[in-house]
Scaffold this active site. Sequence first.
Site, PDB file in Angstrom:
ATOM      1  N   ARG A   1     -31.494 -47.805 -32.803  1.00  0.00           N
ATOM      2  CA  ARG A   1     -30.227 -48.522 -32.632  1.00  0.00           C
ATOM      3  C   ARG A   1     -29.713 -48.322 -31.206  1.00  0.00           C
ATOM      4  O   ARG A   1     -29.950 -49.124 -30.331  1.00  0.00           O
ATOM      5  CB  ARG A   1     -29.211 -48.043 -33.686  1.00  0.00           C
ATOM      6  CG  ARG A   1     -28.013 -48.985 -33.877  1.00  0.00           C
ATOM      7  CD  ARG A   1     -26.898 -48.817 -32.881  1.00  0.00           C
ATOM      8  NE  ARG A   1     -26.340 -47.476 -32.839  1.00  0.00           N
ATOM      9  CZ  ARG A   1     -25.449 -47.091 -31.928  1.00  0.00           C
ATOM     10  NH1 ARG A   1     -25.031 -47.926 -30.990  1.00  0.00           N
ATOM     11  NH2 ARG A   1     -24.979 -45.850 -31.920  1.00  0.00           N
ATOM     12  N   ASP A   2     -29.092 -47.217 -30.930  1.00  0.00           N
ATOM     13  CA  ASP A   2     -28.518 -46.987 -29.598  1.00  0.00           C
ATOM     14  C   ASP A   2     -29.610 -46.847 -28.549  1.00  0.00           C
ATOM     15  O   ASP A   2     -29.410 -47.196 -27.385  1.00  0.00           O
ATOM     16  CB  ASP A   2     -27.650 -45.729 -29.623  1.00  0.00           C
ATOM     17  CG  ASP A   2     -26.754 -45.612 -28.401  1.00  0.00           C
ATOM     18  OD1 ASP A   2     -26.415 -46.647 -27.816  1.00  0.00           O
ATOM     19  OD2 ASP A   2     -26.414 -44.484 -28.027  1.00  0.00           O
TER      20      ASP A   2
ATOM     21  N   HIS B   1     -21.970 -37.481 -30.864  1.00  0.00           N
ATOM     22  CA  HIS B   1     -22.868 -38.448 -30.233  1.00  0.00           C
ATOM     23  C   HIS B   1     -22.689 -38.269 -28.729  1.00  0.00           C
ATOM     24  O   HIS B   1     -21.654 -38.635 -28.172  1.00  0.00           O
ATOM     25  CB  HIS B   1     -22.495 -39.868 -30.673  1.00  0.00           C
ATOM     26  CG  HIS B   1     -23.350 -40.924 -30.055  1.00  0.00           C
ATOM     27  ND1 HIS B   1     -24.495 -41.401 -30.650  1.00  0.00           N
ATOM     28  CD2 HIS B   1     -23.234 -41.606 -28.879  1.00  0.00           C
ATOM     29  CE1 HIS B   1     -25.042 -42.330 -29.889  1.00  0.00           C
ATOM     30  NE2 HIS B   1     -24.288 -42.473 -28.801  1.00  0.00           N
TER      31      HIS B   1
ATOM     32  N   HIS C   1     -24.097 -38.422 -24.629  1.00  0.00           N
ATOM     33  CA  HIS C   1     -24.968 -39.037 -23.620  1.00  0.00           C
ATOM     34  C   HIS C   1     -25.152 -38.070 -22.449  1.00  0.00           C
ATOM     35  O   HIS C   1     -24.255 -37.287 -22.129  1.00  0.00           O
ATOM     36  CB  HIS C   1     -24.380 -40.358 -23.138  1.00  0.00           C
ATOM     37  CG  HIS C   1     -24.561 -41.482 -24.115  1.00  0.00           C
ATOM     38  ND1 HIS C   1     -25.319 -42.595 -23.847  1.00  0.00           N
ATOM     39  CD2 HIS C   1     -24.101 -41.653 -25.382  1.00  0.00           C
ATOM     40  CE1 HIS C   1     -25.312 -43.409 -24.891  1.00  0.00           C
ATOM     41  NE2 HIS C   1     -24.568 -42.857 -25.833  1.00  0.00           N
TER      42      HIS C   1
ATOM     43  N   CYS D   1     -24.818 -48.092 -23.797  1.00  0.00           N
ATOM     44  CA  CYS D   1     -23.906 -49.063 -24.412  1.00  0.00           C
ATOM     45  C   CYS D   1     -23.818 -50.314 -23.542  1.00  0.00           C
ATOM     46  O   CYS D   1     -23.489 -50.208 -22.349  1.00  0.00           O
ATOM     47  CB  CYS D   1     -22.521 -48.446 -24.585  1.00  0.00           C
ATOM     48  SG  CYS D   1     -21.292 -49.594 -25.255  1.00  0.00           S
TER      49      CYS D   1
ATOM     50  N   ASN E   1     -29.015 -41.362 -24.188  1.00  0.00           N
ATOM     51  CA  ASN E   1     -28.635 -40.299 -25.114  1.00  0.00           C
ATOM     52  C   ASN E   1     -29.355 -39.004 -24.744  1.00  0.00           C
ATOM     53  O   ASN E   1     -30.303 -39.000 -23.960  1.00  0.00           O
ATOM     54  CB  ASN E   1     -29.074 -40.684 -26.540  1.00  0.00           C
ATOM     55  CG  ASN E   1     -28.419 -41.946 -27.028  1.00  0.00           C
ATOM     56  OD1 ASN E   1     -27.307 -41.940 -27.524  1.00  0.00           O
ATOM     57  ND2 ASN E   1     -29.129 -43.062 -26.901  1.00  0.00           N
TER      58      ASN E   1
END
Length: 302
Positions: free
Chosen positions: A13-14, A204, A206, A237, A246
């Site tokens: 996903r990310d 979460h 980064h 993002c 990440n």
Amino acid sequence: MSDFVEIIEVSARDGIQNESKILSSDTKLELIQRGINAGLRRFEVTSFVNPKRVPQMADADEVAAGLPRTTDARFIGLTLNTRGFERAMTAELDEANFVVVASDTFNQRNQGVPTQESINAFAKSKARGNGKIDVGITIGAAFGCPFEGEVPISRLMQVVEGCMAHDPFELALADTIGVATPKDVKDRVAAVKNAFPDVRLRLHLHNTRNTGFANAWAGIEAGASSLDASLGGVGGCPFAPKATGNIATEDLVYMLDRSGIRTNVSLDKAIEAAEWLEKQLEKTAPGMVMKAGGFPTGGQTA
């Protein structure tokens, strides 16, 4: 500190939502399977968003339909509004991760409405999904906003309290643009845990400014029980300027394993999966351990 930390794998996903190379549904499913083979057991597999805005996630329904449901892994779909939540429910995922952003400006750019309207949509979705799907919430830009700058703890806690009023399955704080320091993490995790001692807290993080792993350690010390990570350290993002990767799953596994903290993830298989993903994306991934390898076993010469 706990002797076990759960890693949520977000590469499907990310990890790929900001990449110019759009992976096929089958490639995404193989990525998830490789994560399962490495021992990972919770995955953000897709996001149910407008494909015109995030074309990398245009096949969300197809990916959800192809997931290996015979495993003990849990699959999460990210949602930004009630429409996306309905899609996550229809896909029969284990969890929906609803996102609100701590600043109104970023929430408006990301979701088209102010923060409070996203909290209202979360409340509606939580009620709709009660007993059918676990509904967690992530607060984006919890450590700083690319448009408003500082996000005071008082503002963060206002948003946290608004979300916690609707009893989420899990609460996550996201350093969406990678600006946090270990002190920021400790202070904000402590504020949340003091107000809601029993909350299931996830981070979460980064590694945009090379503080991601220090922040992960600070979060564990402060009481976070789960950490998001992405194989190879890929990710970002689309709606946040300069929001790069990440923290890398395999780098995190190495740090925790060497510190005596269990993850139940095979470092060797995580490295293999990261190397495979790097080839699929046709670019160098930022992860470090995939390049250096694990701890030397001896017998090597300079």
